[in-house]
Design an enzyme around this catalytic site. Structure first.
Site, PDB file in Angstrom:
ATOM      1  N   HIS A   3       1.160  -1.429  -0.359  1.00  0.00           N
ATOM      2  CA  HIS A   3       0.160   0.413  -0.192  1.00  0.00           C
ATOM      3  C   HIS A   3       0.681   1.412  -0.140  1.00  0.00           C
ATOM      4  CE1 HIS A   3      -4.002  -2.516   1.913  1.00  0.00           C
ATOM      5  NE2 HIS A   3      -3.382  -2.566   0.343  1.00  0.00           N
TER       6      HIS A   3
ATOM      7  N   CYS B 176       4.263  15.064 -13.883  1.00  0.00           N
ATOM      8  CA  CYS B 176       5.565  14.470 -14.576  1.00  0.00           C
ATOM      9  C   CYS B 176       6.649  13.146 -14.096  1.00  0.00           C
ATOM     10  CB  CYS B 176       6.205  15.103 -14.485  1.00  0.00           C
ATOM     11  SG  CYS B 176       7.480  15.002 -13.001  1.00  0.00           S
TER      12      CYS B 176
ATOM     13  N   GLY C 102      -2.166  -9.831  12.477  1.00  0.00           N
ATOM     14  CA  GLY C 102      -2.490  -7.868  12.265  1.00  0.00           C
ATOM     15  C   GLY C 102      -3.492  -8.137  11.721  1.00  0.00           C
TER      16      GLY C 102
ATOM     17  N   ALA D 167       0.205  -9.364  18.738  1.00  0.00           N
ATOM     18  CA  ALA D 167       1.193 -10.256  17.963  1.00  0.00           C
ATOM     19  C   ALA D 167       2.862 -10.143  18.493  1.00  0.00           C
ATOM     20  CB  ALA D 167       1.043  -9.224  16.635  1.00  0.00           C
TER      21      ALA D 167
HETATM   22  P1  OAD Z   1      -7.830  -3.362  10.313  1.00  0.00           P
HETATM   23  O1  OAD Z   1      -7.802  -2.121  11.002  1.00  0.00           O
HETATM   24  O2  OAD Z   1      -8.379  -3.471   9.398  1.00  0.00           O
HETATM   25  O3  OAD Z   1      -7.224  -4.565  10.867  1.00  0.00           O
HETATM   26  C1  OAD Z   1      -6.557  -4.416  12.134  1.00  0.00           C
HETATM   27  C2  OAD Z   1      -6.633  -5.559  13.000  1.00  0.00           C
HETATM   28  O4  OAD Z   1      -5.597  -5.596  14.256  1.00  0.00           O
HETATM   29  C3  OAD Z   1      -7.513  -6.235  13.176  1.00  0.00           C
HETATM   30  O5  OAD Z   1      -8.551  -7.281  12.809  1.00  0.00           O
HETATM   31  C4  OAD Z   1      -7.510  -6.363  14.836  1.00  0.00           C
HETATM   32  O6  OAD Z   1      -8.486  -7.372  15.709  1.00  0.00           O
HETATM   33  C5  OAD Z   1      -5.953  -6.749  14.297  1.00  0.00           C
HETATM   34  N1  OAD Z   1      -4.936  -6.040  15.957  1.00  0.00           N
HETATM   35  C6  OAD Z   1      -5.136  -4.613  16.697  1.00  0.00           C
HETATM   36  N2  OAD Z   1      -3.839  -5.434  17.797  1.00  0.00           N
HETATM   37  C7  OAD Z   1      -3.717  -6.156  17.386  1.00  0.00           C
HETATM   38  C8  OAD Z   1      -2.741  -6.570  17.904  1.00  0.00           C
HETATM   39  N3  OAD Z   1      -2.075  -5.826  18.912  1.00  0.00           N
HETATM   40  N4  OAD Z   1      -2.051  -7.968  17.568  1.00  0.00           N
HETATM   41  C9  OAD Z   1      -2.599  -8.633  16.454  1.00  0.00           C
HETATM   42  N5  OAD Z   1      -3.448  -8.076  15.681  1.00  0.00           N
HETATM   43  C10 OAD Z   1      -4.163  -6.637  16.072  1.00  0.00           C
HETATM   44  O7  OAD Z   1      -6.233  -3.557   9.454  1.00  0.00           O
HETATM   45  P2  OAD Z   1      -5.317  -3.658   7.924  1.00  0.00           P
HETATM   46  O8  OAD Z   1      -5.908  -4.965   8.168  1.00  0.00           O
HETATM   47  O9  OAD Z   1      -4.326  -3.935   7.880  1.00  0.00           O
HETATM   48  O10 OAD Z   1      -5.927   0.550   3.417  1.00  0.00           O
HETATM   49  O11 OAD Z   1      -6.099  -2.830   6.551  1.00  0.00           O
HETATM   50  C11 OAD Z   1      -5.915  -2.994   6.031  1.00  0.00           C
HETATM   51  C12 OAD Z   1      -6.027  -1.682   4.874  1.00  0.00           C
HETATM   52  O12 OAD Z   1      -7.089  -1.105   4.976  1.00  0.00           O
HETATM   53  C13 OAD Z   1      -5.028  -0.541   6.220  1.00  0.00           C
HETATM   54  O13 OAD Z   1      -4.008  -0.343   4.428  1.00  0.00           O
HETATM   55  C14 OAD Z   1      -5.779   0.093   4.865  1.00  0.00           C
HETATM   56  C15 OAD Z   1      -6.958   0.276   5.202  1.00  0.00           C
HETATM   57  O14 OAD Z   1      -8.125   1.107   5.044  1.00  0.00           O
HETATM   58  C16 OAD Z   1      -5.556   1.586   2.863  1.00  0.00           C
HETATM   59  O15 OAD Z   1      -5.651   2.702   3.108  1.00  0.00           O
HETATM   60  C17 OAD Z   1      -5.428   1.591   1.222  1.00  0.00           C
END
Ligand code: OAD
Length: 246
Positions: A118, A129, A186, A230
């Protein structure tokens, strides 16, 4: 904390490992996640802040938000999860770390081979450009950066509806298809195409492990679900690896 004998055996014997990380990996560093009760998308609108249309409508607003996030990312440190992944890399001949995060924390923790699906918050580019910048600073006076050619400069991140960077995505698919062991860490695993990667790995025979604080849409497909932080589970996995591979 416990992992299954099967996972322990895999950690000992496999050569090819692929990891997909999401915002949850950086949560313990203090970087907000996107979904869930306190997630960014519960308070902010992705169509305004993370879409091409939103940027064209109000570039000043989008730049202010990315600048704010950059300041947060600069003020935090990698956590135990990032360091554990950097250590894991040294134990396997083919180790691919694919991240949806734009915060640089994997690299700052020492991971060498990181595929950023991303983009990266440190980079931006001219929409006219194509020139890249790593030193863009947004201020009150210069709130929408312009290139010397006059073009509008945008953050080098992937917004909703946009394609992933071609090389990174191709390499991520290759690594997921070839690996013997895949960890989804995560991530809520709802944003595609990144969320395909665990399925690709499984279809090609990999043992699929998920590490998350809670069950996700992926959980029903995984071979092993490790529920918890994590920053606690990954260091434990590394201890297991050290025992079986040193
Ligand atoms: P999310 O915010 O959707 O999900 C985060 C995940 O991490 C959730 O399932 C939580 O339960 C988990 N979580 C939180 N704290 C944690 C910890 N300490 N240890 C383990 N797990 C934990 O984030 P992403 O899946 O990364 O894209 O989201 C994907 C994309 O959506 C991002 O890259 C961004 C967003 O919109 C763009 O901006 C294009």
């Amino acid at each position: 904390m416990k992992i299954s004998p099967t996972l322990n055996e895999k950690l000992a014997t496999v050569q090819r490992v692929c990891i997909l990380t999401g915002a949850g990996v950086s949560a313990e560093s203090g970087v907000p996640t996107f979904r869930g009760e306190d997630g960014l998308w519960s308070k902010l609108k992705p169509e305004e802040l993370a879409s091409f249309e939103g940027f064209m409508k109000n570039p000043r607003n989008v730049w202010a938000w990315y600048n704010h996030r950059k300041e947060i990312m600069h003020s935090v440190e990698p956590n135990a999860a990032h360091y554990a992944l950097a250590t894991m890399e040294s134990f396997y001949s083919e180790f691919t770390l694919v991240t949806q995060n734009i915060d640089n924390l994997h690299q700052r923790a020492g991971s060498k081979h990181v595929l950023e699906l991303h983009g990266n918050i440190e980079r931006s580019y001219c929409m006219e450009c194509g020139k890249y910048f790593t030193d863009i600073t947004v201020t009150e006076e210069a709130s929408v950066p312009r290139c010397s050619c006059g073009g509008l400069v945008r953050p080098d991140v992937v917004w909703f509806g946009e394609n992933l960077p071609e090389y990174e995505y191709k390499e991520a698919i290759r690594a997921a298809s070839n690996c013997e062991l895949f960890f989804s860490v995560g991530t809520s695993a709802v944003v595609y195409p990144a969320a395909w990667l665990p399925h690709v790995a499984k279809q090609h025979g990999a043992y699929l492990v998920e590490i998350n604080m809670e069950r996700t849409e992926l959980s029903q497909y995984v071979d092993e679900l490790l529920l918890g932080k994590a920053g606690e589970i990954l260091p434990y996995v590394v201890e297991c690896i050290k025992k079986v591979r040193s």
